[in-house]
Design an enzyme around this catalytic site. Structure first.
Site, PDB file in Angstrom:
ATOM      1  N   CYS A 317      -9.904  51.517 -31.949  1.00  0.00           N
ATOM      2  CA  CYS A 317      -8.755  52.182 -32.592  1.00  0.00           C
ATOM      3  C   CYS A 317      -9.072  52.097 -34.072  1.00  0.00           C
ATOM      4  O   CYS A 317      -8.545  51.241 -34.785  1.00  0.00           O
ATOM      5  CB  CYS A 317      -7.465  51.462 -32.243  1.00  0.00           C
ATOM      6  N   ALA A 318      -9.936  52.958 -34.533  1.00  0.00           N
ATOM      7  CA  ALA A 318     -10.703  52.664 -35.740  1.00  0.00           C
ATOM      8  C   ALA A 318     -10.110  53.161 -37.051  1.00  0.00           C
ATOM      9  O   ALA A 318     -10.394  52.602 -38.109  1.00  0.00           O
ATOM     10  CB  ALA A 318     -12.107  53.244 -35.585  1.00  0.00           C
ATOM     11  N   ALA A 319      -9.330  54.243 -37.005  1.00  0.00           N
ATOM     12  CA  ALA A 319      -8.897  54.855 -38.269  1.00  0.00           C
ATOM     13  C   ALA A 319      -7.873  53.972 -39.001  1.00  0.00           C
ATOM     14  O   ALA A 319      -7.076  53.303 -38.343  1.00  0.00           O
ATOM     15  CB  ALA A 319      -8.262  56.215 -37.975  1.00  0.00           C
ATOM     16  N   PRO A 320      -7.911  53.938 -40.318  1.00  0.00           N
ATOM     17  CA  PRO A 320      -8.751  54.716 -41.233  1.00  0.00           C
ATOM     18  C   PRO A 320     -10.136  54.129 -41.489  1.00  0.00           C
ATOM     19  O   PRO A 320     -10.848  54.622 -42.364  1.00  0.00           O
ATOM     20  CB  PRO A 320      -7.923  54.713 -42.520  1.00  0.00           C
ATOM     21  N   GLY A 321     -10.515  53.107 -40.736  1.00  0.00           N
ATOM     22  CA  GLY A 321     -11.896  52.657 -40.824  1.00  0.00           C
ATOM     23  C   GLY A 321     -12.130  51.439 -41.702  1.00  0.00           C
ATOM     24  O   GLY A 321     -13.276  51.148 -42.059  1.00  0.00           O
ATOM     25  N   LYS A 323     -11.933  48.255 -40.919  1.00  0.00           N
ATOM     26  CA  LYS A 323     -12.770  47.250 -40.223  1.00  0.00           C
ATOM     27  C   LYS A 323     -14.104  47.864 -39.819  1.00  0.00           C
ATOM     28  O   LYS A 323     -15.109  47.168 -39.746  1.00  0.00           O
ATOM     29  CB  LYS A 323     -12.009  46.672 -39.028  1.00  0.00           C
ATOM     30  N   ASP A 339     -10.947  57.077 -32.257  1.00  0.00           N
ATOM     31  CA  ASP A 339      -9.507  57.140 -32.538  1.00  0.00           C
ATOM     32  C   ASP A 339      -8.979  58.386 -31.844  1.00  0.00           C
ATOM     33  O   ASP A 339      -9.692  59.377 -31.719  1.00  0.00           O
ATOM     34  CB  ASP A 339      -9.235  57.216 -34.048  1.00  0.00           C
ATOM     35  N   ASP A 365      -9.051  58.826 -26.332  1.00  0.00           N
ATOM     36  CA  ASP A 365      -7.958  57.897 -26.030  1.00  0.00           C
ATOM     37  C   ASP A 365      -8.568  56.603 -25.476  1.00  0.00           C
ATOM     38  O   ASP A 365      -9.233  56.626 -24.426  1.00  0.00           O
ATOM     39  CB  ASP A 365      -7.046  58.571 -24.992  1.00  0.00           C
ATOM     40  N   CYS A 436      -1.396  43.884 -36.003  1.00  0.00           N
ATOM     41  CA  CYS A 436      -0.743  43.473 -37.255  1.00  0.00           C
ATOM     42  C   CYS A 436       0.751  43.324 -36.950  1.00  0.00           C
ATOM     43  O   CYS A 436       1.596  43.775 -37.703  1.00  0.00           O
ATOM     44  CB  CYS A 436      -1.026  44.450 -38.389  1.00  0.00           C
TER      45      CYS A 436
HETATM   46  C1  LIG Z   1      -3.861  49.490 -36.449  1.00  0.00           C
HETATM   47  S1  LIG Z   1      -4.531  51.071 -36.646  1.00  0.00           S
HETATM   48  C2  LIG Z   1      -6.238  50.690 -36.787  1.00  0.00           C
HETATM   49  C3  LIG Z   1      -6.666  50.209 -38.146  1.00  0.00           C
HETATM   50  C4  LIG Z   1      -8.162  50.189 -38.300  1.00  0.00           C
HETATM   51  N1  LIG Z   1      -8.800  49.401 -37.274  1.00  0.00           N
HETATM   52  C5  LIG Z   1      -8.588  49.678 -39.646  1.00  0.00           C
HETATM   53  O1  LIG Z   1      -8.955  48.509 -39.787  1.00  0.00           O
HETATM   54  O2  LIG Z   1      -8.573  50.470 -40.607  1.00  0.00           O
HETATM   55  C6  LIG Z   1      -4.433  51.706 -35.024  1.00  0.00           C
HETATM   56  C7  LIG Z   1      -5.143  53.027 -34.803  1.00  0.00           C
HETATM   57  O3  LIG Z   1      -5.099  53.271 -33.407  1.00  0.00           O
HETATM   58  C8  LIG Z   1      -5.054  54.671 -33.212  1.00  0.00           C
HETATM   59  N2  LIG Z   1      -4.585  54.884 -31.817  1.00  0.00           N
HETATM   60  C9  LIG Z   1      -3.326  54.849 -31.346  1.00  0.00           C
HETATM   61  N3  LIG Z   1      -3.327  55.043 -30.012  1.00  0.00           N
HETATM   62  C10 LIG Z   1      -4.622  55.218 -29.642  1.00  0.00           C
HETATM   63  C11 LIG Z   1      -5.263  55.460 -28.413  1.00  0.00           C
HETATM   64  N4  LIG Z   1      -4.574  55.560 -27.266  1.00  0.00           N
HETATM   65  N5  LIG Z   1      -6.601  55.587 -28.405  1.00  0.00           N
HETATM   66  C12 LIG Z   1      -7.317  55.496 -29.555  1.00  0.00           C
HETATM   67  N6  LIG Z   1      -6.750  55.273 -30.749  1.00  0.00           N
HETATM   68  C13 LIG Z   1      -5.431  55.124 -30.801  1.00  0.00           C
HETATM   69  C14 LIG Z   1      -4.132  55.166 -34.295  1.00  0.00           C
HETATM   70  O4  LIG Z   1      -4.365  56.542 -34.564  1.00  0.00           O
HETATM   71  C15 LIG Z   1      -4.533  54.248 -35.460  1.00  0.00           C
HETATM   72  O5  LIG Z   1      -5.480  54.895 -36.271  1.00  0.00           O
END
Ligand SMILES: C[S@@+](CC[C@H](N)C(=O)[O-])C[C@H]1O[C@@H](n2cnc3c(N)ncnc32)[C@H](O)[C@@H]1O
Length: 489
Positions: A317-321, A323, A339, A365, A436
């Site tokens: 669940c990488a965005a905005p990236g 980590k 993502d 997903d 978080c």
């Molecule tokens: C907590 S944020 C991630 C922060 C990111 N790891 C960082 O360090 O910048 C959670 C992310 O999960 C994505 N997300 C939500 N549901 C998802 C799913 N079912 N599959 C993949 N990504 C998902 C969201 O779009 C969001 O970008």
């Protein structure tokens, strides 16, 4: 008790009367004050004249109050504050200084919304309509209540705030009719500030500036620390940087900061905290990827995941990236950044370009396998979507946007994501589960249930980190659990 006169407000085509409630004495019990929700605000944040452009001068406090009021109205209608501000900036194209002032007032208003709405409930007989008027009063009250509180205080004296709030009201056709009411409410607040504040503070929502359900949830999960947690969530966050150790060292980067006249302290193997937050454009080397903005607690992920050169890694669940970038700075990896939101994936691309690093970016997903090529990963980072209740000091709007039921809904989604990702991990591989959130249903209870369901070995990790403010430790509230597959799984 002395009755206050009704304030007559002109509004075309027919005049409306807005009642001010009579004052309550300093010792009197608080009347039941209802905080209007978005649906109770008659125009629910929509401007009656959405394309209206104010002619207020950008350098005036009235302009900043007006912009911040629009932002508050939009949050009350369900829009996240950063998105609300982005729309307002796009529409009104403020000067950089005005942009800063709008942002500062809007964030301050979010941190004081419980108190401002309680005070409004005490001084008016119904929710100010439209939502822009409600937002303007909340913003002005947040400047008038304890001006030195939280973000160091904003440099406006009381009468300037009142005068400029009235000017802001007068400048917009939706609320010009209520400028007399704005004047009356704010002046009454100044006259009776001590008594009104004392009475308001008897209500937990006003005293802590969180919805009641949130206060109850923190109390129940952390009976010893709940007050410190709520206070931490109302503090202005520090600006913490992650130094790109591929490109420089912490001592070298600190020297660069010193040469630029920026005071900062090292706070970990790659983290540096600035003594005073700055816009990123003024951070030396930011544009070239020498440093990134990342909270100290978030910087633990890359080390905990224990990556080394050549590993196949999934950042699920990488965005905005944030980590993703840190993992790639730590080792040379074959990294897939996944993502489900294609627009947010663009932000990973921008971040990696700035850092001069690369990954395979995939829209998909994490709770299903449709995007997966069937090759298992050595390491998986599962930074799952959550309520974000641990980062409210950075996103003070979250507490007003979330509903209690969101916790269960998000915990259900992250359960599906974790169980799915576990199948994609190779034997002996490690999965780092991150949230978080402060809510145990999303973090420790989730981790414990996951370990049981999947017979996952739990390795040492920090668990729940509570949000902390201080010279030594100053970080958001994150949760970390690390799991390993056995060789036979
Ligand atoms: C907590 S944020 C991630 C922060 C990111 N790891 C960082 O360090 O910048 C959670 C992310 O999960 C994505 N997300 C939500 N549901 C998802 C799913 N079912 N599959 C993949 N990504 C998902 C969201 O779009 C969001 O970008």
């Amino acid at each position: 008790m002395q009755k206050r006169p009704l304030i007559t407000v002109k509004k075309a085509p027919k005049p409306v009367r807005i009642k001010l409630k009579p004052a309550s004495g300093p010792g009197s019990a608080p009347s039941a004050v209802s905080i209007p929700s978005a649906s109770e605000l008659p125009s629910s944040g929509r401007s009656l004249q959405p394309n209206f452009k104010t002619k207020l001068p950008h350098e005036s406090l009235a302009f900043a109050l007006f912009g911040a009021a629009q932002a508050v109205a939009q949050v009350k209608a369900g829009t996240a504050l950063p998105q609300a501000l982005a729309k307002i900036f796009e529409h009104s194209d403020p000067s950089p200084q005005a942009r800063g002032a709008i942002q500062a007032i809007a964030y301050r208003a979010m941190r004081q919304l419980g108190r401002a709405e309680t005070l409004l409930g005490m001084m008016t007989s119904k929710a100010p309509d439209p939502a822009l008027l409600h937002g303007l009063l909340c913003c002005a009250l947040s400047l008038l209540c304890n001006p030195s509180e939280t973000d160091g205080g904003l440099p406006y004296d009381d009468f300037t705030v009142v005068d400029q709030a009235v000017t802001a009201a007068a400048a917009h056709p939706d609320i010009a009719h209520a400028k007399g009411m704005v004047n009356a409410v704010l002046r009454r607040f100044l006259r009776e500030r001590i008594a009104l504040m004392q009475t308001a503070q008897l209500q937990p929502v006003a005293a802590w500036n969180y919805p009641q359900w949130w206060i109850d949830a923190v109390k129940s999960a952390y009976p010893h620390d709940w007050q410190a947690i709520l206070v931490a969530g109302n503090s202005a966050p520090p600006l913490t940087l992650r130094v790109n150790l591929r490109r420089t060292t912490v001592p070298e980067y600190l020297q660069t900061l010193t040469q630029a006249g920026i005071a900062a302290q090292p706070i970990g193997s790659s983290a540096v905290r600035l003594d005073k937050p700055l816009p990123v454009a003024q951070i030396p080397g930011f544009a070239d990827g020498m440093a990134s903005v990342q909270d100290a607690a978030a910087q633990l992920a890359a080390t905990l995941l224990d990556v080394s050169d050549g590993m196949r890694v999934l950042d699920a669940c990488a965005a905005p990236g944030g980590k993703t970038g840190h993992l790639l700075e730590t080792a040379v990896l074959d990294l897939t950044a996944l993502d489900h939101d294609a627009r947010r994936l663009v932000r990973i691309e921008e971040n990696l370009q700035r850092l001069q690093l690369s990954a395979t970016l995939t829209v998909g997903d994490a709770s299903n396998r449709q995007w997966w090529d069937g090759r298992q990963f050595d390491r998986i980072l599962a930074d799952v979507p959550c309520t974000a209740s641990g980062i409210v000091r950075r996103h003070p709007d979250i507490r007003w946007l979330r509903r209690k039921a969101d916790t269960l809904q998000l915990a259900t989604l992250s359960k599906e994501i974790l169980d799915n990702l576990w199948q994609m991990l190779r034997p002996n591989g490690k999965l780092l589960f991150v949230t978080c959130s402060l809510w145990p249903q999303e973090s420790e209870a989730q981790a414990a249930a996951f370990a049981m369901r999947n017979q996952a070995t739990r390795l040492p990790a920090p668990g729940q980190l509570l949000p902390t403010v201080g010279k030594e430790d100053d970080h958001d509230g994150l949760f970390y659990a690390l799991f390993q597959k056995t060789s036979s799984q």
